[in-house]
Enzyme design. Structure first.
Site, PDB file in Angstrom:
ATOM      1  CG  HIS A 240      -1.749   1.138   1.493  1.00 22.20           C
ATOM      2  ND1 HIS A 240      -3.123   1.100   1.429  1.00 22.20           N
ATOM      3  CD2 HIS A 240      -1.435   2.416   1.848  1.00 22.20           C
ATOM      4  CE1 HIS A 240      -3.619   2.293   1.712  1.00 22.20           C
ATOM      5  NE2 HIS A 240      -2.616   3.111   1.988  1.00 22.20           N
ATOM      6  CD  GLU A 241       1.904   3.630   3.698  1.00 27.46           C
ATOM      7  OE1 GLU A 241       2.289   4.709   3.212  1.00 27.46           O
ATOM      8  OE2 GLU A 241       0.815   3.509   4.285  1.00 27.46           O
ATOM      9  CG  HIS A 244       0.149   6.115  -0.516  1.00 33.39           C
ATOM     10  ND1 HIS A 244      -1.016   6.550  -1.102  1.00 33.39           N
ATOM     11  CD2 HIS A 244      -0.215   5.549   0.664  1.00 33.39           C
ATOM     12  CE1 HIS A 244      -2.046   6.267  -0.308  1.00 33.39           C
ATOM     13  NE2 HIS A 244      -1.580   5.659   0.762  1.00 33.39           N
ATOM     14  CG  HIS A 346      -6.344   6.215   1.435  1.00 33.83           C
ATOM     15  ND1 HIS A 346      -5.919   7.327   2.130  1.00 33.83           N
ATOM     16  CD2 HIS A 346      -5.345   5.300   1.536  1.00 33.83           C
ATOM     17  CE1 HIS A 346      -4.712   7.097   2.629  1.00 33.83           C
ATOM     18  NE2 HIS A 346      -4.342   5.874   2.286  1.00 33.83           N
TER      19      HIS A 346
END
Length: 664
Positions: A240-241, A244, A346
């Site tokens: 997930h990170e 980003h 998100h």
């Protein structure tokens, strides 16, 4: 001959067994992505000319170079091995396989940070120059970029003249990579906000198409768990990170490009999109994100207008319409709550619950086609959709589900006599009634809880709640604020007092109940799924004792798909399902107790025959009389006696009477 039961023995056994475990926390792990402000990102890293890059096919599998700060090596041996050997390599490998880019032919040399961020651009020269001086150190997040990765210090004087590199030299650069990821492991202040495990962002963008080419991630040492059952969430968090940093960020939306490499947002004279002073980010155009007003948004006692932000890039629109089966949907709704690190960066939790790019991980995170579509719509990547994971939440539920409040959705379903799934209205209470998640991956509870204060009007989703005092409905909502307090079925943790005992995800053997407390004969493991029970509590019997358990509703069991049928395995005995809703009566002896309960068969298609590897499910049929289900006996007083209807009735009445007595 019926079994005789002594009153005192039954009473004692029941009192000892009254819910020694309680369902504890609904776990949430919030993303703490704070997008970098404009002065924290270095633009204009020259690699190749724009006209060359635009012509190049997007067919190079993404290559990510990991660079560890020394803090990573200070992790405990167990945590370092987990991060170094499993988490980071697997997370990086996933995105390297899922995304392709225009190949970086030249060596990457990152730009140095300029003093006071003052930069000159010279006509005909693709490289930026610092006014007077470069900073002594160039940082990417918490990590100092090594000299070997940096371009020479290019400067001009205050008048923009006398430009050059002085005595500085260029580093050898980064070869054979498209993105460099600097990783640290420091217990920073941000680590102590919520349950933050890691955070990441990009720090440098190349000049031709604005693609981020360098980023950083910080792992919070105290929050890294080495428990096997938490490995999946840790891995998903790091993936997930990384995303980003690669593109899903407020700080990058304005730099998105079309399929031919041309900007979707107008550029100013400095080559950058306009600065939004309030957001401290470059302002994107409505070709990327559009504001939509939802009229007649229904809440308790009112109808309001709700403003939402929709990602409206072409592939995202195509995928989100297909997912919800709503051909008029404007785009994919972005999160509208949380701090700067959550809102807009998100997917909206209410309608994309367990998509991994929502703002908080609550259960079974998946990276769906929607997220891969967004990465394609950046203009920097092509996606490998074969790696997309199935998102069952909201699938094919239509326009009403995705464009109306959850209150209105639930009200409409109730008016038609239909289930309000995937939402729910059961407040956690005794006896504890569990359910199964949509994908049957976990035993779950409705996360409807009482809050300390009345919820804001926009999040009041009930006119009536069973077992809640009328007039108190405003205090009740789901435990996940980002989901607009809409209550839904969610995984949880079993705990005794403050001690965590186990989780409720069926896949992990670590979640198996202790044998003495495994009243429903559950088995957690790789081949297990959640199956419903009937509304009758499970019961355990010996010749002298009876135990009825105060929680019921669902459990995890192994299953198999053979000969066109779903087979549920309980204590090494196989029970074949012939039609959905079929009730499998269980009578099995384990650990000296006769376990009695009922498991309900789901439709075969839910678990079998849908992936092309198993034989397709046969049509439902009656249970053949020649296939009796296994039922076991208790040996009492030297004779084998089946616990039949007479004895069961006596025991049940006795226990019910005790229940009433205790409750008064």
């Amino acid at each position: 001959m019926p079994v005789k039961v002594k009153w005192k023995t039954v009473c004692l056994a029941f009192l000892v067994s009254v819910v020694q475990l309680t369902a504890g926390m609904f776990v949430q792990r919030h993303c703490n992505h704070l997008y970098p402000r404009p002065d924290e990102v270095i633009h204009g890293v020259h690699i190749e000319s724009p006209h060359i890059m635009r012509k190049r096919s997007v067919n190079q599998p993404l290559r990510i170079l990991l660079y560890y700060d020394e803090s990573v090596y200070r992790l405990t041996e167990e945590k370092f091995q987990l991060i170094n050997n499993t988490i980071l390599p697997e997370a990086v490998r996933f995105w390297e396989q899922a995304l392709m880019v225009r190949k970086t032919e030249n060596v990457i040399r990152l730009n140095r940070k300029c003093v006071n961020n003052q930069v000159f651009y010279r006509k005909g020269d693709p490289h930026p120059y610092c006014k007077n001086a470069c900073e002594d150190r160039t940082m990417c997040g918490e990590v100092q970029v090594p000299e070997d990765h940096l371009e020479a210090c290019k400067t001009c004087n205050a008048s923009g003249m006398d430009c050059g590199t002085g005595t500085s030299v260029s580093g050898v650069g980064i070869e054979g990579a498209d993105f460099v990821f600097y990783v640290s492991a420091m217990e920073t202040e941000r680590c102590h906000k919520g349950l933050t495990v890691a955070y990441a962002a990009h720090c440098q963008q190349e000049s031709s198409l604005d693609r981020p080419i360098a980023g950083h991630a910080n792992l919070c040492p105290e929050s890294i768990s080495t428990k096997p059952q938490e490995l999946e969430v840790l891995l998903s968090t790091v993936k997930h990170e990384i995303l980003h940093a690669l593109g899903f960020s407020v700080s990058l939306f304005a730099f998105y490009r079309d399929a031919n490499g041309y900007p979707l947002t107008t550029r100013e004279d400095n080559g950058k999109p306009r600065l939004n002073e309030k957001l401290q980010a470059r302002q994107w155009s409505d070709k990327v994100i559009k504001t939509v007003i939802r009229r007649n948004w229904t809440v308790h006692g009112a109808v309001v207008d709700k403003e939402v932000q929709m990602m409206v890039t072409p592939r995202v629109v195509e995928e989100v319409r297909k997912h919800f089966n709503c051909s008029t949907l404007e785009g994919a709704e972005l999160e509208d709550q949380g701090e700067d690190g959550t809102a807009l960066t998100h997917w909206e939790k209410r309608i994309f619950e367990n998509e991994a790019m929502t703002g908080t991980h609550t259960q079974n995170p998946v990276y769906s086609r929607l997220t891969l579509a967004l990465m394609e719509d950046t203009g920097w990547y092509k996606a490998n959709y074969s790696l997309a994971q199935d998102l069952s939440w909201g699938k094919n539920l239509g326009c009403d589900f995705v464009t109306k409040s959850c209150k209105q959705w639930m009200d409409m379903k109730r008016a038609k006599g239909q289930s309000i799934h995937p939402f729910c209205n059961k407040v956690k209470r005794d006896p504890l009634e569990t359910e199964c998640t949509d994908d049957r991956s976990s035993v779950a509870l409705c996360n409807l809880v009482e809050h300390v204060q009345p919820l804001p009007t926009i999040y009041q989703n009930f006119d009536y709640i069973p077992h809640v005092t009328p007039g108190r409905e405003a205090y009740y909502g789901g435990s996940v604020s980002l989901a607009d307090y809409c209550p839904y079925i969610q995984e949880f943790i079993w705990r005794s007092k403050s001690v965590v005992i186990r989780g409720s995800h069926c896949q992990y053997p670590e979640n198996n109940p202790h044998p003495d407390k495994n009243f429903a004969l559950e088995v957690y493991g790789d081949n297990s799924k959640c199956f419903d029970h009937t509304n009758q509590m499970w019961e355990e019997q010996t010749c002298k004792q009876v135990r009825q358990w105060q929680h019921w509703g669902s459990g995890c069991y192994e299953y198999s798909c053979q000969n066109g049928r779903l087979h549920i395995i309980v204590s090494n005995h196989t029970y074949t399902c012939y039609f959905p809703g079929q009730e499998l009566v269980i009578r099995l002896v384990a650990n000296g107790w006769l376990h009695k309960g009922v498991i309900v068969c789901p439709a075969c298609e839910e678990l079998c025959g849908g992936d092309g590897t198993d034989e397709k499910c046969k049509p439902p049929s009656e249970v053949p009389l020649t296939v009796p289900y296994h039922r076991e006996q208790l040996a009492c007083g030297g004779t084998s006696t089946i616990i039949g209807s007479t004895a069961t009735a006596v025991i049940t009445v006795t226990v019910v009477a005790l229940l009433l007595l205790i409750s008064t």
